[in-house]
Motif scaffolding. Structure first.
Motif, mmCIF file in Angstrom:
data_model
loop_
_atom_site.group_PDB
_atom_site.id
_atom_site.type_symbol
_atom_site.label_atom_id
_atom_site.label_comp_id
_atom_site.label_asym_id
_atom_site.label_seq_id
_atom_site.Cartn_x
_atom_site.Cartn_y
_atom_site.Cartn_z
ATOM 1 N N TYR A 17 15.822 32.272 83.882
ATOM 2 C CA TYR A 17 16.659 31.854 85.005
ATOM 3 C C TYR A 17 15.746 31.331 86.105
ATOM 4 N N TYR A 54 17.233 35.149 75.447
ATOM 5 C CA TYR A 54 16.046 35.669 76.142
ATOM 6 C C TYR A 54 15.974 37.187 75.983
ATOM 7 N N ARG A 73 19.007 38.826 73.985
ATOM 8 C CA ARG A 73 20.402 38.470 74.156
ATOM 9 C C ARG A 73 20.571 37.074 73.571
ATOM 10 N N HIS A 94 23.658 32.116 76.097
ATOM 11 C CA HIS A 94 25.002 32.210 76.670
ATOM 12 C C HIS A 94 25.100 31.458 77.985
ATOM 13 N N HIS A 125 26.977 31.745 81.574
ATOM 14 C CA HIS A 125 27.717 32.635 82.475
ATOM 15 C C HIS A 125 28.725 31.843 83.296
HETATM 16 FE FE LIG Z 1 22.379 36.005 81.098
#
Ligand SMILES: [Fe+2]
Length: 297
Positions: free
Chosen positions: A159, A193, A214, A217, A219
């Motif tokens: 991120y 990640y 994970r 995806h 969000h």
């Molecule tokens: Fe996430």
């Protein structure tokens, strides 16, 4: 009540718990003590294990900071976050739901972007991704004027707030749904990640031979007065970890189709193949539109 043997402890404690004034807290404490004592008996908890357990709880607390929340990671890694989400949404757990967990990286004031715009704010190499979303109510009727906040990890799994190479608010943006409940934008394909593994959660994962990933995806947080704020994550079924999300967040309703296209883009000759597209419909439930507290600034 006098305690003579181990079996006398639980009734003595429950008698005290029953005196809790607030009815909801009373219910929670009675159930907690019942299950906690049952667990201690079930595994025959040793004194050394008990001391380890209290040390672990203290360590989890000490690992909390502005940018890290070990308790939330642990709750996710034990499936508790997912269970709480599914119990409280989809008609209180009766039906499938677009709701998912918030995660630790939502930021409140992401910039407004017109539909069709891009959320790539600095040079971010990766396959182009075109997202087309629709917001509807449970009858399938369009919800116009909803605010859709989207954010996702980069093509290297970071991120923007974790990565000095990315501009502020890169891969984040806010859209308004049109009269058909639709919103659309351009980005780059994200990847999965790993969650942080330098604490208690990491030790648990290693003890269980679990990977920390994970699956990829997208969000979204969708706000419209009259509806419960929709917090969602849409997952890529092509991700190698789609069936083994370390946080147990993947549900059938949250599987998106991130379609790979090897042909030229129909509207934009500048787009280089392969590119991806995602079409997804978000279903909101009636309720109070209360925004969560942002986990980071
Ligand atoms: Fe996430």
């Amino acid at each position: 009540m006098s305690i003579k043997r181990q079996e006398d402890v639980t009734p003595a404690v429950l008698e005290v718990m029953r005196r809790t004034r607030d009815p909801r807290l009373r219910e929670i404490m009675i159930s907690l003590v019942t299950h906690l004592h049952g667990f201690v008996r079930d595994v025959g908890l040793t004194e050394a294990e008990f001391r380890d357990a209290t040390a672990i709880l203290n360590e989890i607390g000490k690992l909390a900071s502005e940018t890290h929340n070990e308790a939330v990671l642990m709750a996710g890694s034990l499936g508790v976050s997912s269970l709480v989400c599914l119990l409280n949404n989809g008609d209180d757990g009766l039906t499938e739901t677009s709701q998912s967990v918030l995660g630790p990286f939502w930021r409140r004031n992401s910039p407004l972007v017109a539909n069709g715009g891009s959320i790539v704010r600095s040079d971010t190499a990766g396959p182009p991704l075109f997202v087309r979303g629709r917001v509807q109510d449970r009858s399938g009727a369009a919800i116009a004027g909803a605010e859709i906040d989207v954010w996702h990890a980069s093509p290297i799994g970071l991120y923007e707030n974790q990565d000095p190479e990315q501009a502020d608010m890169n891969l984040r943006g806010k859209f308004i749904s049109d009269d058909d409940g639709r919103f659309w934008f351009r980005s780059v394909m994200m990847v999965g990640y790993p969650i942080p593994t330098n604490g208690v959660v990491g030790r648990l994962l290693r003890a269980q031979d679990r990977h920390p990933y994970r699956p990829a995806h997208l969000h979204a947080l969708i706000f419209k007065p009259g509806y419960k704020v929709l917090i969602s994550q849409v997952y890529d079924p092509g991700d190698p970890n789609i069936d083994t999300d370390v946080q147990f967040g993947v549900t059938r309703a949250l599987i998106g189709e991130f379609v790979r296209h090897d042909e030229a883009h129909p509207d934009d000759p500048e787009v280089t193949a392969p590119w991806r597209s995602l079409d997804y419909t978000y279903t909101m439930e009636p309720g109070e539109a209360v925004l969560p507290r942002p986990p980071i600034k």
